[in-house]
Design an enzyme around this catalytic site. Sequence first.
Site, mmCIF file in Angstrom:
data_model
loop_
_atom_site.group_PDB
_atom_site.id
_atom_site.type_symbol
_atom_site.label_atom_id
_atom_site.label_comp_id
_atom_site.label_asym_id
_atom_site.label_seq_id
_atom_site.Cartn_x
_atom_site.Cartn_y
_atom_site.Cartn_z
ATOM 1 N N ARG A 172 6.936 0.255 -6.300
ATOM 2 C CA ARG A 172 6.047 1.425 -6.285
ATOM 3 C C ARG A 172 4.679 1.136 -5.688
ATOM 4 O O ARG A 172 3.979 2.067 -5.291
ATOM 5 C CB ARG A 172 5.989 2.044 -7.678
ATOM 6 C CG ARG A 172 7.340 2.685 -8.031
ATOM 7 C CD ARG A 172 7.392 3.268 -9.415
ATOM 8 N NE ARG A 172 7.271 2.279 -10.456
ATOM 9 C CZ ARG A 172 8.278 1.667 -11.057
ATOM 10 N NH1 ARG A 172 9.515 1.950 -10.730
ATOM 11 N NH2 ARG A 172 8.071 0.772 -11.989
ATOM 12 N N GLU A 221 8.410 -10.761 -20.065
ATOM 13 C CA GLU A 221 8.775 -10.804 -21.483
ATOM 14 C C GLU A 221 10.281 -10.947 -21.673
ATOM 15 O O GLU A 221 10.757 -11.350 -22.718
ATOM 16 C CB GLU A 221 8.241 -9.576 -22.234
ATOM 17 C CG GLU A 221 8.660 -8.242 -21.664
ATOM 18 C CD GLU A 221 7.715 -7.695 -20.596
ATOM 19 O OE1 GLU A 221 7.465 -6.496 -20.638
ATOM 20 O OE2 GLU A 221 7.256 -8.440 -19.735
#
Length: 182
Positions: A69, A106
């Site tokens: 993006r 993560e």
Amino acid sequence: MSASRDDDPRIHGIKSKIRVVPNFPKPDIMFQDITTLLLDPEAFKDTIDLFVERYRGKNISVVAGIEARGFIFGPPIALAIGAKFVPLRKPKKLPGDVIREEYVLEYGRDCLEMHLGAVKPGERALVVDDLIATGGTLCAAMNLLERAEAEVVECACVIELPDLKGRERLKGKPLYVLVESH
């Protein structure tokens, strides 16, 4: 710094066009969907205009957009301020010689790559992405540009998730965001 604190009326219009999708792409994630922003030409233009107003005249020669993006917002900003656009891509997407920067997420590891020679030593760079969460991707982008001896001036994102404290990982580098989402 956040543009939302500047009381610019365009910010409300931008924020109202970002759709929040619960439990996507996995449970307990509140996905910030900018595709609905892109469907509104006025809100999309306002988004680009706010960034251009901030960076015009700052002697930035490189706008580095993070896949995917950052490729939406980076090129129009680069064109408007007279800078080149450098795509920072996922692995094995760029032909030819590249430099790469691995980083920890993560949920695993990832990597960004940039064409060797796309950025010259001493060039002033702006890093653009749609969103900052934990800051891992922006840090990897900055590391990649700094390894090419560019000066990273600032990072710019449409959305910040401040509860995830990504800003704290940016080694004091300025971050400019249009919208905060809690």
